[in-house]
Write a protein that holds these residues in place. Sequence first.
Motif, PDB file in Angstrom:
ATOM      1  N   CYS A  17       0.839  -1.196   0.000  1.00 21.66           N
ATOM      2  CA  CYS A  17       0.000   0.000   0.000  1.00 21.66           C
ATOM      3  C   CYS A  17       0.875   1.249   0.000  1.00 21.66           C
ATOM      4  CB  CYS A  17      -0.920   0.007   1.212  1.00 21.66           C
ATOM      5  SG  CYS A  17      -1.876   1.514   1.369  1.00 21.66           S
ATOM      6  N   CYS A  35      -0.117   3.346   3.710  1.00 19.27           N
ATOM      7  CA  CYS A  35       0.197   2.832   5.049  1.00 19.27           C
ATOM      8  C   CYS A  35       1.241   1.715   5.023  1.00 19.27           C
ATOM      9  CB  CYS A  35      -1.074   2.349   5.743  1.00 19.27           C
ATOM     10  SG  CYS A  35      -1.789   0.876   4.996  1.00 19.27           S
ATOM     11  N   CYS A  62      -4.384  -0.472  -0.071  1.00 21.02           N
ATOM     12  CA  CYS A  62      -4.946  -1.626   0.628  1.00 21.02           C
ATOM     13  C   CYS A  62      -6.447  -1.480   0.814  1.00 21.02           C
ATOM     14  CB  CYS A  62      -4.262  -1.816   1.968  1.00 21.02           C
ATOM     15  SG  CYS A  62      -4.595  -0.492   3.137  1.00 21.02           S
ATOM     16  N   CYS A  93      -7.257   4.310   2.399  1.00 18.04           N
ATOM     17  CA  CYS A  93      -5.960   4.768   1.909  1.00 18.04           C
ATOM     18  C   CYS A  93      -6.096   5.390   0.527  1.00 18.04           C
ATOM     19  CB  CYS A  93      -4.976   3.604   1.874  1.00 18.04           C
ATOM     20  SG  CYS A  93      -4.418   3.124   3.514  1.00 18.04           S
TER      21      CYS A  93
HETATM   22 ZN   LIG Z   1      -3.149   1.294   3.151  1.00 23.97          ZN
END
Ligand SMILES: [Zn+2]
Length: 107
Positions: free
Chosen positions: A64, A67, A87, A91
């Motif tokens: 991702c 994050c 993800c 996000c």
């Molecule tokens: Zn993420």
Amino acid sequence: MKYFFVLSLFALLLALAYWRARPYIAAARRFLGVFRDAQRLSSDYQATGAPRRPSRAGEKLARCAVCGTWLPASRALALRNSPDPYCSTVCLTAATDARATRRKSAP
Ligand SMILES: [Zn+2]
């Protein structure tokens, strides 16, 4: 005989209610599934410090862009005009928001 009538009416109402609630039940089930996957991913990450080999052979992992969570590439979300995987929609929105503000502040 009267009981039978009431029971069948009740069953019909129940079936109708279930039919009406079906989309919500499906959504809730999907939501719980995502939650379970996230939990499993984080527990994998904590256990080894790195993502475990995916069970399905040959499946790539994507990280991702926001994050840093590892997830199977087939599960990753991506924008059409960006190669970065994300993800979750959280996000994804965070990334698009950051992009929008960057674009706005640019001369
Ligand atoms: Zn993420």
